[in-house]
Scaffold this active site. Structure first.
Site, PDB file in Angstrom:
ATOM      1  N   GLY A 165       0.991  -1.281  -0.355  1.00  0.00           N
ATOM      2  CA  GLY A 165      -0.208   0.198   0.037  1.00  0.00           C
ATOM      3  C   GLY A 165       0.388   1.410  -0.142  1.00  0.00           C
TER       4      GLY A 165
ATOM      5  CD  GLU B  38       9.901   0.205   6.388  1.00  0.00           C
ATOM      6  OE1 GLU B  38       8.394   0.025   5.472  1.00  0.00           O
ATOM      7  OE2 GLU B  38       9.614  -0.755   7.368  1.00  0.00           O
TER       8      GLU B  38
ATOM      9  N   GLY C  39       6.975  -5.805   3.256  1.00  0.00           N
ATOM     10  CA  GLY C  39       6.303  -7.899   3.090  1.00  0.00           C
ATOM     11  C   GLY C  39       6.943  -8.124   1.446  1.00  0.00           C
TER      12      GLY C  39
ATOM     13  CB  ALA D 171       5.864 -16.867  -1.177  1.00  0.00           C
TER      14      ALA D 171
ATOM     15  CB  VAL E 222       0.160  10.718  12.876  1.00  0.00           C
ATOM     16  CG1 VAL E 222      -0.220  11.410  12.193  1.00  0.00           C
ATOM     17  CG2 VAL E 222       1.245   9.487  12.262  1.00  0.00           C
TER      18      VAL E 222
ATOM     19  CG  HIS F 240      -1.220 -14.140   3.741  1.00  0.00           C
ATOM     20  ND1 HIS F 240      -1.171 -16.101   3.394  1.00  0.00           N
ATOM     21  CD2 HIS F 240      -0.581 -13.848   3.064  1.00  0.00           C
ATOM     22  CE1 HIS F 240      -0.617 -16.117   2.066  1.00  0.00           C
ATOM     23  NE2 HIS F 240      -0.440 -14.886   1.917  1.00  0.00           N
TER      24      HIS F 240
ATOM     25  N   GLY G 295      -3.308  -3.739   4.281  1.00  0.00           N
ATOM     26  CA  GLY G 295      -3.890  -4.641   4.374  1.00  0.00           C
ATOM     27  C   GLY G 295      -4.689  -4.855   5.731  1.00  0.00           C
TER      28      GLY G 295
HETATM   29  C1  LIG Z   1       7.761 -14.871   4.407  1.00  0.00           C
HETATM   30  C2  LIG Z   1       5.899 -14.608   4.019  1.00  0.00           C
HETATM   31  C3  LIG Z   1       5.444 -14.775   2.842  1.00  0.00           C
HETATM   32  C4  LIG Z   1       4.472 -14.029   2.496  1.00  0.00           C
HETATM   33  N1  LIG Z   1       4.180 -15.058   1.212  1.00  0.00           N
HETATM   34  C5  LIG Z   1       3.057 -13.963   0.543  1.00  0.00           C
HETATM   35  C6  LIG Z   1       3.036 -14.025  -1.451  1.00  0.00           C
HETATM   36  O1  LIG Z   1       3.545 -15.375  -1.687  1.00  0.00           O
HETATM   37  N2  LIG Z   1       2.148 -13.690  -1.642  1.00  0.00           N
HETATM   38  C7  LIG Z   1       1.130 -12.832  -1.318  1.00  0.00           C
HETATM   39  O2  LIG Z   1       0.238 -12.125  -1.267  1.00  0.00           O
HETATM   40  N3  LIG Z   1       1.694 -12.302   0.221  1.00  0.00           N
HETATM   41  C8  LIG Z   1       2.443 -12.966   1.099  1.00  0.00           C
HETATM   42  N4  LIG Z   1       2.611 -12.156   2.150  1.00  0.00           N
HETATM   43  C9  LIG Z   1       2.184 -11.341   3.072  1.00  0.00           C
HETATM   44  C10 LIG Z   1       2.726  -9.907   2.307  1.00  0.00           C
HETATM   45  O3  LIG Z   1       3.609  -9.902   2.653  1.00  0.00           O
HETATM   46  C11 LIG Z   1       1.527  -8.893   3.192  1.00  0.00           C
HETATM   47  O4  LIG Z   1       0.544  -9.655   2.337  1.00  0.00           O
HETATM   48  C12 LIG Z   1       2.038  -7.661   2.320  1.00  0.00           C
HETATM   49  O5  LIG Z   1       3.069  -7.232   2.505  1.00  0.00           O
HETATM   50  C13 LIG Z   1       0.718  -6.422   3.328  1.00  0.00           C
HETATM   51  O6  LIG Z   1       0.990  -5.245   2.373  1.00  0.00           O
HETATM   52  P1  LIG Z   1       0.860  -3.663   3.570  1.00  0.00           P
HETATM   53  O7  LIG Z   1       1.412  -2.982   2.295  1.00  0.00           O
HETATM   54  O8  LIG Z   1      -0.298  -4.071   4.315  1.00  0.00           O
HETATM   55  O9  LIG Z   1       2.233  -3.970   4.591  1.00  0.00           O
HETATM   56  P2  LIG Z   1       3.617  -4.147   4.502  1.00  0.00           P
HETATM   57  O10 LIG Z   1       3.707  -4.869   3.277  1.00  0.00           O
HETATM   58  O11 LIG Z   1       3.611  -5.667   5.849  1.00  0.00           O
HETATM   59  O12 LIG Z   1       3.934  -3.038   4.715  1.00  0.00           O
HETATM   60  C14 LIG Z   1       4.389  -2.530   5.648  1.00  0.00           C
HETATM   61  C15 LIG Z   1       5.880  -2.001   6.749  1.00  0.00           C
HETATM   62  O13 LIG Z   1       5.242  -0.746   7.372  1.00  0.00           O
HETATM   63  C16 LIG Z   1       6.888  -0.312   8.076  1.00  0.00           C
HETATM   64  N5  LIG Z   1       5.404  -0.244   9.756  1.00  0.00           N
HETATM   65  C17 LIG Z   1       5.119  -0.596  10.285  1.00  0.00           C
HETATM   66  N6  LIG Z   1       5.025   0.353  11.429  1.00  0.00           N
HETATM   67  C18 LIG Z   1       5.352   1.554  11.105  1.00  0.00           C
HETATM   68  C19 LIG Z   1       5.748   2.424  12.103  1.00  0.00           C
HETATM   69  N7  LIG Z   1       5.324   2.898  12.949  1.00  0.00           N
HETATM   70  N8  LIG Z   1       6.949   3.476  11.512  1.00  0.00           N
HETATM   71  C20 LIG Z   1       7.655   3.628  10.452  1.00  0.00           C
HETATM   72  N9  LIG Z   1       6.986   1.963   9.385  1.00  0.00           N
HETATM   73  C21 LIG Z   1       5.998   1.783   9.767  1.00  0.00           C
HETATM   74  C22 LIG Z   1       6.516  -2.152   8.153  1.00  0.00           C
HETATM   75  O14 LIG Z   1       8.442  -2.287   8.943  1.00  0.00           O
HETATM   76  C23 LIG Z   1       6.690  -2.527   6.831  1.00  0.00           C
HETATM   77  O15 LIG Z   1       7.556  -2.696   6.543  1.00  0.00           O
HETATM   78  C24 LIG Z   1       3.590 -12.954   3.101  1.00  0.00           C
HETATM   79  C25 LIG Z   1       4.023 -12.881   3.356  1.00  0.00           C
HETATM   80  C26 LIG Z   1       5.281 -13.456   4.856  1.00  0.00           C
HETATM   81  C27 LIG Z   1       5.644 -12.991   5.519  1.00  0.00           C
END
Ligand SMILES: Cc1cc2nc3c(=O)[nH]c(=O)nc-3n(C[C@H](O)[C@H](O)[C@H](O)COP(=O)(O)OP(=O)(O)OC[C@H]3O[C@@H](n4cnc5c(N)ncnc54)[C@H](O)[C@@H]3O)c2cc1C
Ligand code: SF4
Length: 597
Positions: free
Chosen positions: A51, A70, A121, A126, A268, A508, A541
């Site tokens: 996102g 980040e 993530g 994967a 914030v 997830h 998410g």
């Molecule tokens: C081992 C593993 C395998 C996976 N495989 C798959 C797959 O094959 N396919 C799939 O669709 N999904 C997979 N996922 C799930 C996927 O990674 C997540 O659903 C996705 O990354 C979520 O996206 P997001 O935008 O919600 O947040 P994220 O991608 O989790 O990013 C959030 C970011 O915010 C940062 N953050 C949090 N709090 C703060 C703060 N206070 N200040 C600054 N930064 C902050 C975190 O460090 C992180 O980098 C997998 C997850 C894991 C752990």
């Protein structure tokens, strides 16, 4: 368990420039349209995952000045760990000196795995990118708030293009075993090769060949083709995985967005006492990897995008709601958290003739029934640390009976095949011998997250889970693991925490700040605007309002693409964007005064 510590006084706070530019005679709070401040940034994006990356690029393209905060580190092929034994470069627990990209949080209802890095993530994921069935738009609190079925295809199309999604062509031994086992179970026709975000070699070509940017018409970085090493979840050291730092974030930086790695957002709050954020926000950060000199900084911005993941955004918003920085966040925060009803099982075959770690991390899948979907997963050869968490497969209802049955199974196995049993229970060689089966169910089932002091640590509040337990035992999935183990002469296996504590593991986690019609039912509206605040959005998410039944990243990306499509170019904005359709009729000022009474 992690929480947000209070900002401490270690070191001077660096306050970014904030120049007052009041128009003559104007009231401080009466500036819906006129710009009274020069802000450090137009938008601050918190988190650089799916996102956050979409938000950063699309806002920068529209001419906004964007900063991305980040918490995690920036990773390159040179500093990624070689195997999971390199715990300090794999696991994220900075207080213990572990500064990796893989975060594990333990709750009563689930052990949640998530990424923490520049690229969120995507560094550890994967790279399976699947669209959910259309029926998800008719379930949950987002139903009827938009013409999702008509609108979403264009955003999935954009997400698919940006993440370079193609069908997996690299089938390894684990995928072929999955296919054989599916055929043996009479469901061979459901076998499919996953859709993945990987730069694969063209037919017949070897991997590890470098080409100029193949995805963005030359605007992106050079890329190297996949060698099928199975290492995607340890971070790709070949530059073949389409991680966000090689796509959205790379392009966002080219458009002027500034990324602050190892920078954790702690606060914030609306500027100038204007409770709905109409005057902008102050964002406070600390260095996430520092113990003592945490280098506190403050930045000002006009708008904020929370993209810290389902858990990260919930944690931050709970903290900010309670400390009074953002008191008007909906009380629906933490509701409708979903874990995709997952279970990890598998089969281990000591001394197996083939190396099942070869291929890509999730190469293929099958459907054992209309609700239940299994994927063949692997870690790269040598990454055996997860072997400590697997044990002999055990059926049965959760609780003491299941633990007793597990002890009996291990005991019987020791008596019948002592050497083989010791070999399957010790971790060395685990990745080469273990076919992991990730079982996901698209059934309704949700938990709630609250912000409480746990009984064992009453000094601070943390996220704690509540509600019905998600099942850890899916009988049909266990049967399938047995079928697969019979084919190789191996042992069907379960996850030890699932048996001992009846706690499923999931990568997830979604929901917690779901899209809804009003603050009575959710935290953001259908354009991802946070109820009761101006120019504040959530794109991650946490907004997903239904169980997707497939890996969520493609959907999170597509939803963020849609959300950003509603924000006008910088030159046209009136900085007055809010969730106007909050039928609950709450506003920040009234909630703030209620809280302060
Ligand atoms: C081992 C593993 C395998 C996976 N495989 C798959 C797959 O094959 N396919 C799939 O669709 N999904 C997979 N996922 C799930 C996927 O990674 C997540 O659903 C996705 O990354 C979520 O996206 P997001 O935008 O919600 O947040 P994220 O991608 O989790 O990013 C959030 C970011 O915010 C940062 N953050 C949090 N709090 C703060 C703060 N206070 N200040 C600054 N930064 C902050 C975190 O460090 C992180 O980098 C997998 C997850 C894991 C752990
Ligand atoms: S299989 Fe290996 S080379 Fe291919 S994307 Fe995954 S980690 Fe990179």
């Amino acid at each position: 368990m992690q929480g947000i510590e209070e900002e401490n006084g270690d070191g001077p706070v660096v306050t970014r420039t904030m120049t007052m530019n009041l128009e003559p005679g104007s009231e401080k709070s009466a500036i819906p349209r006129a710009r009274q401040f020069d802000f450090d940034y137009d938008f601050i994006v918190i988190g650089s995952g799916f996102g956050g990356s979409v938000s950063a690029l699309r806002l920068a393209e529209k001419g906004y000045r964007v900063a991305v905060m980040e918490m995690g580190r920036r990773w390159t092929p040179d500093n990624l760990p070689h195997s999971s034994w390199s715990i300090h470069r794999w696991i994220w627990r900075p207080n213990l000196g572990l500064r990796g990209f893989f975060n594990i949080q333990f709750f009563r209802h689930a052990t949640i795995f998530h990424g923490c890095a520049v690229g969120g993530g995507s560094i550890t994921y994967a790279c399976t990118l699947l669209a959910p069935p259309e029926k998800v738009w008719g379930a949950g609190s987002w139903t009827g708030l938009a013409n999702w079925k008509a609108e979403m295809p264009q955003h999935y199309e954009a997400a698919t293009r940006m993440l370079g999604v193609t069908e997996n062509k690299i089938l390894g031994p684990a995928d072929l075993l999955l296919k054989k086992a599916a055929e043996a179970a009479g469901i061979g026709h459901t076998f499919y090769c996953t859709k993945v975000g990987i730069f694969q070699p063209a037919g017949g070509q070897p991997g590890n060949q470098t080409f100029p940017d193949p995805f963005f018409g030359g605007a992106g970085p050079a890329r190297t083709t996949c060698i099928g090493c199975g290492g995607c979840m340890m971070g790709c050291r070949y530059g073949a995985k389409n991680t966000l730092d090689l796509s959205y974030l790379y392009l966002a930086e080219k458009h002027g967005a500034r990324i602050f790695p190892e920078t954790r957002v702690m606060n914030v709050k609306p500027l100038d006492g204007v409770s709905d954020g109409a005057n902008g926000y102050e964002v406070s950060t600390v260095k996430s990897t520092a113990f003592i000199r945490r280098q506190p900084q403050r930045f000002t911005c006009r708008g904020v995008v929370f993209s810290a993941s389902s858990l990260g955004t919930m944690e931050l918003l709970f903290h900010l709601k309670e400390k009074g920085s953002l008191p008007a966040i909906s009380s629906q925060l933490g509701q409708h958290v979903r874990t995709n009803s997952e279970s990890l099982i598998g089969a281990r075959t000591p001394g197996y003739s083939q190396d099942v770690s070869q291929g890509i991390a999730i190469g293929s899948g099958i459907y054992i029934d209309e609700h239940t979907h299994i994927e063949a997963v692997r870690y790269p050869s040598g990454s055996d640390a997860m072997g400590f968490l697997t044990t002999i497969l055990t059926d049965g209802r959760p609780g003491p009976q299941r633990i007793a049955l597990w002890l009996k199974n291990v005991g019987m196995s020791m008596l019948r095949h002592p050497i083989k049993t010791v070999r399957v229970l010790q971790p060395l060689g685990w990745a080469r011998e273990f076919v992991i089966l990730l079982c996901m169910q698209a059934l309704e089932g949700e938990i709630e997250m609250r912000w409480q002091r746990p009984w064992f640590w009453p000094f601070r509040k943390f996220l704690v889970s509540r509600g019905e337990k998600v099942p850890t035992y899916i009988p049909k999935a266990n049967e399938f693991a047995q079928t697969l183990a019979q084919l190789t002469g191996g042992f069907p296996m379960s996850m030890l925490p699932e048996i001992l504590f009846n706690v499923p593991g999931t990568a997830h986690c979604i929901g917690g700040c779901v899209i809804a019609d009003s603050s009575t039912h959710g935290v953001v509206d259908s354009c991802h605007r946070v109820f009761n605040y101006k120019n504040m959005y959530i794109c991650d998410g946490s907004v997903v309002a239904a169980n997707l039944g497939v890996n969520p990243s493609l959907t999170i990306t597509a939803l963020a693409e849609r959300a950003m499509s509603f924000i006008p170019p910088a030159a046209e904005t009136d900085w007055n964007d809010n969730a106007g359709n909050d039928s609950a009729g709450n506003d920040a000022a009234s909630v703030a005064s209620h809280v302060s009474r």
